[in-house]
Design a protein around this motif. Sequence first.
Motif, mmCIF file in Angstrom:
data_model
loop_
_atom_site.group_PDB
_atom_site.id
_atom_site.type_symbol
_atom_site.label_atom_id
_atom_site.label_comp_id
_atom_site.label_asym_id
_atom_site.label_seq_id
_atom_site.Cartn_x
_atom_site.Cartn_y
_atom_site.Cartn_z
ATOM 1 N N ALA A 9 39.032 32.131 39.382
ATOM 2 C CA ALA A 9 39.621 31.707 38.098
ATOM 3 C C ALA A 9 39.947 32.917 37.221
ATOM 4 N N GLY A 10 39.710 34.115 37.754
ATOM 5 C CA GLY A 10 39.971 35.330 36.980
ATOM 6 C C GLY A 10 41.391 35.827 37.202
ATOM 7 N N PHE A 11 41.631 37.020 36.724
ATOM 8 C CA PHE A 11 42.979 37.616 36.770
ATOM 9 C C PHE A 11 43.431 37.849 38.221
ATOM 10 N N ILE A 12 42.731 38.711 38.936
ATOM 11 C CA ILE A 12 43.153 39.014 40.308
ATOM 12 C C ILE A 12 42.906 37.801 41.197
ATOM 13 N N GLY A 13 41.791 37.095 40.954
ATOM 14 C CA GLY A 13 41.430 35.942 41.768
ATOM 15 C C GLY A 13 42.470 34.835 41.709
ATOM 16 N N ILE A 30 34.787 29.724 44.041
ATOM 17 C CA ILE A 30 33.509 29.671 43.320
ATOM 18 C C ILE A 30 33.644 30.603 42.125
ATOM 19 N N ASP A 31 33.428 30.064 40.939
ATOM 20 C CA ASP A 31 33.578 30.855 39.715
ATOM 21 C C ASP A 31 32.737 30.193 38.637
ATOM 22 N N ASP A 32 32.041 30.996 37.838
ATOM 23 C CA ASP A 32 31.233 30.394 36.765
ATOM 24 C C ASP A 32 32.000 30.303 35.443
ATOM 25 N N SER A 34 32.790 32.557 33.459
ATOM 26 C CA SER A 34 32.246 33.409 32.388
ATOM 27 C C SER A 34 33.360 34.217 31.733
ATOM 28 N N THR A 35 34.292 34.761 32.522
ATOM 29 C CA THR A 35 35.485 35.390 31.936
ATOM 30 C C THR A 35 36.753 34.727 32.472
ATOM 31 N N GLY A 36 36.635 33.991 33.556
ATOM 32 C CA GLY A 36 37.793 33.295 34.117
ATOM 33 C C GLY A 36 38.120 32.071 33.277
ATOM 34 N N ARG A 37 39.288 31.510 33.532
ATOM 35 C CA ARG A 37 39.744 30.380 32.707
ATOM 36 C C ARG A 37 40.109 29.205 33.600
ATOM 37 N N LEU A 50 30.113 27.632 39.610
ATOM 38 C CA LEU A 50 28.758 28.089 39.952
ATOM 39 C C LEU A 50 28.650 29.588 39.769
ATOM 40 N N ASP A 51 27.480 30.036 39.359
ATOM 41 C CA ASP A 51 27.153 31.462 39.364
ATOM 42 C C ASP A 51 26.938 31.869 40.820
ATOM 43 N N ILE A 52 27.473 33.006 41.231
ATOM 44 C CA ILE A 52 27.264 33.422 42.632
ATOM 45 C C ILE A 52 25.790 33.661 42.943
ATOM 46 N N LEU A 53 24.965 33.800 41.898
ATOM 47 C CA LEU A 53 23.527 33.997 42.129
ATOM 48 C C LEU A 53 22.780 32.670 42.249
ATOM 49 N N HIS A 71 35.830 38.408 47.928
ATOM 50 C CA HIS A 71 34.762 38.381 46.920
ATOM 51 C C HIS A 71 35.180 39.213 45.699
ATOM 52 N N LEU A 72 35.604 38.489 44.658
ATOM 53 C CA LEU A 72 36.097 39.159 43.445
ATOM 54 C C LEU A 72 35.206 38.894 42.239
ATOM 55 N N ALA A 73 34.311 37.905 42.317
ATOM 56 C CA ALA A 73 33.475 37.578 41.153
ATOM 57 C C ALA A 73 32.626 38.792 40.813
ATOM 58 N N PRO A 139 27.055 52.064 34.165
ATOM 59 C CA PRO A 139 26.298 51.138 35.023
ATOM 60 C C PRO A 139 27.234 50.287 35.888
ATOM 61 N N TYR A 140 28.418 49.951 35.361
ATOM 62 C CA TYR A 140 29.393 49.173 36.145
ATOM 63 C C TYR A 140 29.785 49.928 37.423
ATOM 64 N N GLY A 141 30.146 51.198 37.275
ATOM 65 C CA GLY A 141 30.515 52.005 38.447
ATOM 66 C C GLY A 141 29.357 52.097 39.429
ATOM 67 N N SER A 143 26.856 49.921 39.798
ATOM 68 C CA SER A 143 26.572 48.635 40.459
ATOM 69 C C SER A 143 27.631 48.324 41.523
ATOM 70 N N LYS A 144 28.866 48.775 41.297
ATOM 71 C CA LYS A 144 29.915 48.583 42.313
ATOM 72 C C LYS A 144 29.617 49.446 43.546
ATOM 73 N N LEU A 145 29.116 50.657 43.309
ATOM 74 C CA LEU A 145 28.768 51.527 44.439
ATOM 75 C C LEU A 145 27.591 50.946 45.216
ATOM 76 N N ASN A 169 43.835 50.845 38.464
ATOM 77 C CA ASN A 169 44.034 50.029 37.251
ATOM 78 C C ASN A 169 45.050 48.925 37.536
ATOM 79 N N VAL A 170 44.555 47.724 37.708
ATOM 80 C CA VAL A 170 45.417 46.605 38.085
ATOM 81 C C VAL A 170 46.020 45.999 36.807
ATOM 82 N N TYR A 171 47.298 45.630 36.864
ATOM 83 C CA TYR A 171 47.929 44.967 35.719
ATOM 84 C C TYR A 171 48.832 43.855 36.246
HETATM 85 N N1 LIG Z 1 41.396 44.428 36.870
HETATM 86 C C1 LIG Z 1 41.188 45.663 37.290
HETATM 87 O O1 LIG Z 1 41.924 46.597 36.920
HETATM 88 C C2 LIG Z 1 40.086 45.967 38.270
HETATM 89 C C3 LIG Z 1 39.898 47.296 38.660
HETATM 90 C C4 LIG Z 1 38.874 47.588 39.548
HETATM 91 C C5 LIG Z 1 38.077 46.583 40.068
HETATM 92 N N2 LIG Z 1 38.262 45.293 39.662
HETATM 93 C C6 LIG Z 1 37.384 44.266 40.241
HETATM 94 O O2 LIG Z 1 38.183 43.206 40.716
HETATM 95 C C7 LIG Z 1 37.491 41.958 40.588
HETATM 96 C C8 LIG Z 1 38.317 40.966 39.791
HETATM 97 O O3 LIG Z 1 38.550 41.515 38.500
HETATM 98 P P1 LIG Z 1 39.488 40.832 37.415
HETATM 99 O O4 LIG Z 1 40.195 41.927 36.711
HETATM 100 O O5 LIG Z 1 40.254 39.729 38.031
HETATM 101 O O6 LIG Z 1 38.385 40.303 36.410
HETATM 102 P P2 LIG Z 1 38.153 38.826 35.810
HETATM 103 O O7 LIG Z 1 37.060 38.971 34.805
HETATM 104 O O8 LIG Z 1 39.452 38.256 35.370
HETATM 105 O O9 LIG Z 1 37.639 38.024 37.081
HETATM 106 C C9 LIG Z 1 36.295 37.938 37.459
HETATM 107 C C10 LIG Z 1 36.013 36.474 37.739
HETATM 108 O O10 LIG Z 1 34.676 36.368 38.225
HETATM 109 C C11 LIG Z 1 34.026 35.296 37.541
HETATM 110 N N3 LIG Z 1 32.600 35.607 37.504
HETATM 111 C C12 LIG Z 1 31.986 36.605 36.826
HETATM 112 N N4 LIG Z 1 30.658 36.575 37.053
HETATM 113 C C13 LIG Z 1 30.438 35.541 37.902
HETATM 114 C C14 LIG Z 1 29.272 34.994 38.505
HETATM 115 N N5 LIG Z 1 28.058 35.525 38.277
HETATM 116 N N6 LIG Z 1 29.404 33.936 39.329
HETATM 117 C C15 LIG Z 1 30.624 33.379 39.550
HETATM 118 N N7 LIG Z 1 31.766 33.850 39.016
HETATM 119 C C16 LIG Z 1 31.667 34.923 38.200
HETATM 120 C C17 LIG Z 1 34.669 35.259 36.161
HETATM 121 O O11 LIG Z 1 34.529 34.003 35.508
HETATM 122 C C18 LIG Z 1 36.119 35.605 36.490
HETATM 123 O O12 LIG Z 1 36.867 34.449 36.776
HETATM 124 C C19 LIG Z 1 36.161 42.311 39.947
HETATM 125 O O13 LIG Z 1 35.208 42.469 40.971
HETATM 126 C C20 LIG Z 1 36.421 43.633 39.255
HETATM 127 O O14 LIG Z 1 35.244 44.377 39.105
HETATM 128 C C21 LIG Z 1 39.242 44.959 38.770
#
Ligand SMILES: NC(=O)c1ccc[n+]([C@@H]2O[C@H](COP(=O)([O-])OP(=O)(O)OC[C@H]3O[C@@H](n4cnc5c(N)ncnc54)[C@H](O)[C@@H]3O)[C@@H](O)[C@H]2O)c1
Length: 313
Positions: A9-13, A30-32, A34-37, A50-53, A71-73, A139-141, A143-145, A169-171
């Motif tokens: 439900a997020g941007f890239i997802g 699967i999306d909670d 939290s930032t997705g719509r 659902l939370d992935i946890l 896996h993008l959450a 911490p974000y960098g 946790s991704k590593l 940087n995705v746009y």
């Molecule tokens: N947008 C960028 O430029 C960019 C750059 C590098 C990496 N990323 C990575 O790409 C992925 C997607 O990013 P995005 O820009 O689409 O961000 P986004 O916030 O739009 O998407 C993340 C999605 O994950 C969901 N989510 C968050 N925590 C969750 C949880 N605990 N359980 C279930 N769902 C959960 C959110 O609701 C949201 O829909 C992320 O892993 C992000 O770290 C994005």
Amino acid sequence: MRVLVTGGAGFIGSNTVFALLAAGHQVLVIDDLSTGRSDNLNPRAEFRRLDILDDEVPSLVADFAPEAIVHLAAQASVAASVSDPERDRAVNAEGTRRIAAAGRAAGARRIISASSAAVYGEPEHIPLTETARKSPASPYGASKLEAEALLAEELAGTGTDFASFRFANVYGPRQDATGEGGVVAIFSDRMRRNEPPVIFGDGTQTRDFIYVGDVVAALLAAIDAPAPLAKPGPDGPAYNISTGQRTSVNQLIMSMRAASRYFGPVETLPPREGDILHSALDPSKAYDVFGWRANVELDTGLAMTWRWFAAQG
Ligand SMILES: NC(=O)c1ccc[n+]([C@@H]2O[C@H](COP(=O)([O-])OP(=O)(O)OC[C@H]3O[C@@H](n4cnc5c(N)ncnc54)[C@H](O)[C@@H]3O)[C@@H](O)[C@H]2O)c1
């Protein structure tokens, strides 16, 4: 193919889900939220909020029996990772480990997990190749590593192939312009409201901007790739998903003015502490291994992005 998309439900997802459905795949999101719509959800995909946890996730994944997982959450905000590093690490590192374990148990053939340019921190050489020094500045960098390492720990030597995609940087359309959203989304939204975009510093800082359609094409190419993506070695399963080009924020503003016809002022503020000055990621490994390369020119991508923002009313 049955494909599970976490964070769908997020941007890239959401852009990924639309493309998967258009290619004839069956999709579970699967999306909670939290930032997705929920507006981003495609009614042709199954959706579980659902939370992935959540403890329910493994049985849900087993029932769906995905052949591939995208896996993008993630907790994707650098600022939130600083204010709540425990939550950041739980979602990004432990969450990735659990999705990997659930996918393997469900017999998934391949898992592609979103990583980030943030794993590198301040670059020693540009463009960065996958084996460059990792020195995350947040911490974000970190946790991704860690997520990359846990993915490998769960899946190396199993029947489930895997890769970590380090996005630049995705746009593009559907990027959130509030909070810490990407600079293109924030600028597009300001220009749409006829409000001046704000630049931190003198605008000579550069980034590697990649259009979301190119990122989605990389994900689709990867799930179909005939050869394994998890190459041996520490950075073997990691791939830069990027253009390799450096674009300054000043150049970006110029291109966005052309797309939006916004010729009003631009505000400048002092540079933000901790911001990296220059960044670009070498994408050639992705081309060599699964034949993907970015092909949307910045001006074209910005014009498509602008059209979407302008239509938001
Ligand atoms: N947008 C960028 O430029 C960019 C750059 C590098 C990496 N990323 C990575 O790409 C992925 C997607 O990013 P995005 O820009 O689409 O961000 P986004 O916030 O739009 O998407 C993340 C999605 O994950 C969901 N989510 C968050 N925590 C969750 C949880 N605990 N359980 C279930 N769902 C959960 C959110 O609701 C949201 O829909 C992320 O892993 C992000 O770290 C994005």
